[in-house]
Write a protein that holds these residues in place. Structure first.
Motif, PDB file in Angstrom:
ATOM      1  N   MET A  31       0.554  -1.500   0.393  1.00 30.59           N
ATOM      2  CA  MET A  31       0.068  -0.127   0.163  1.00 30.59           C
ATOM      3  C   MET A  31       1.134   1.304  -0.270  1.00 30.59           C
ATOM      4  O   MET A  31       0.478   1.926  -1.294  1.00 30.59           O
TER       5      MET A  31
ATOM      6  N   GLN B  38      -7.158   8.022  -9.732  1.00 30.27           N
ATOM      7  CA  GLN B  38      -8.349   8.556  -9.213  1.00 30.27           C
ATOM      8  C   GLN B  38      -9.230   7.304  -8.631  1.00 30.27           C
ATOM      9  O   GLN B  38      -9.668   7.371  -7.758  1.00 30.27           O
ATOM     10  N   HIS B  39      -8.748   5.933  -8.836  1.00 27.81           N
ATOM     11  CA  HIS B  39      -9.377   4.759  -7.756  1.00 27.81           C
ATOM     12  C   HIS B  39      -8.739   4.970  -6.747  1.00 27.81           C
ATOM     13  O   HIS B  39      -9.344   4.412  -5.444  1.00 27.81           O
ATOM     14  N   HIS B  40      -7.601   4.638  -6.922  1.00 25.45           N
ATOM     15  CA  HIS B  40      -6.056   4.946  -6.045  1.00 25.45           C
ATOM     16  C   HIS B  40      -7.236   5.451  -4.693  1.00 25.45           C
ATOM     17  O   HIS B  40      -7.117   5.320  -3.617  1.00 25.45           O
TER      18      HIS B  40
ATOM     19  N   ASP C 162      -9.824   7.800  -4.912  1.00 22.42           N
ATOM     20  CA  ASP C 162     -11.025   7.817  -3.968  1.00 22.42           C
ATOM     21  C   ASP C 162     -11.385   6.368  -3.058  1.00 22.42           C
ATOM     22  O   ASP C 162     -12.475   6.413  -1.799  1.00 22.42           O
ATOM     23  N   HIS C 163     -10.063   6.013  -2.533  1.00 24.98           N
ATOM     24  CA  HIS C 163     -10.080   4.464  -1.479  1.00 24.98           C
ATOM     25  C   HIS C 163      -9.195   4.726  -0.344  1.00 24.98           C
ATOM     26  O   HIS C 163      -8.887   3.685   0.747  1.00 24.98           O
ATOM     27  N   CYS C 164      -8.313   5.744  -0.490  1.00 20.94           N
ATOM     28  CA  CYS C 164      -6.961   6.274   0.270  1.00 20.94           C
ATOM     29  C   CYS C 164      -7.284   7.725   1.000  1.00 20.94           C
ATOM     30  O   CYS C 164      -7.083   8.181   0.228  1.00 20.94           O
ATOM     31  N   SER C 165      -7.480   7.388   2.198  1.00 18.34           N
ATOM     32  CA  SER C 165      -8.025   9.181   2.438  1.00 18.34           C
ATOM     33  C   SER C 165      -6.406   9.957   2.650  1.00 18.34           C
ATOM     34  O   SER C 165      -6.081  10.987   2.411  1.00 18.34           O
TER      35      SER C 165
ATOM     36  N   CYS D 285       0.936   4.231  -3.039  1.00 19.10           N
ATOM     37  CA  CYS D 285       1.233   5.360  -2.325  1.00 19.10           C
ATOM     38  C   CYS D 285       2.016   6.277  -3.004  1.00 19.10           C
ATOM     39  O   CYS D 285       1.857   7.617  -3.706  1.00 19.10           O
TER      40      CYS D 285
END
Length: 93
Positions: free
Chosen positions: A9, A37-39, A41-44, A13
């Protein structure tokens, strides 16, 4: 999540944050933009970093976007480039 998953992860990142400028500049293809964008959308943490990058880019554009180099600088650079090309061609020939 195992330690290995956490490492994956972090690498994802790191790659996303390295490429976020491409997305901000509109210089990536649709597949890359979708992956980034997908990443995000799921990674604050990446969403927060992207927000900071976007604000920084907007600030830079606002403060530096209208500045143009003086004509004399453009002329000097053009002359130096031509001179460099001439010297290179002379040495090769």
């Amino acid at each position: 999540m195992s330690a290995g998953d956490n490492d994956d992860m972090e690498l994802d990142c790191t790659a996303v944050l390295a490429d976020v400028w491409l997305m901000l500049d509109g210089e990536c293809d649709e597949a890359t933009r979708a992956r980034l964008q997908h990443h995000m959308d799921h990674c604050s943490p990446c969403i927060e970093a992207y927000g900071l990058e976007e604000k920084l880019k907007r600030l830079l554009h606002t403060k530096c976007g209208g500045d143009k180099a003086p004509e004399s600088l453009r002329e000097r650079l053009t002359l130096e480039i031509r001179r460099s090309i001439t010297i290179t061609e002379t040495r090769e020939g």
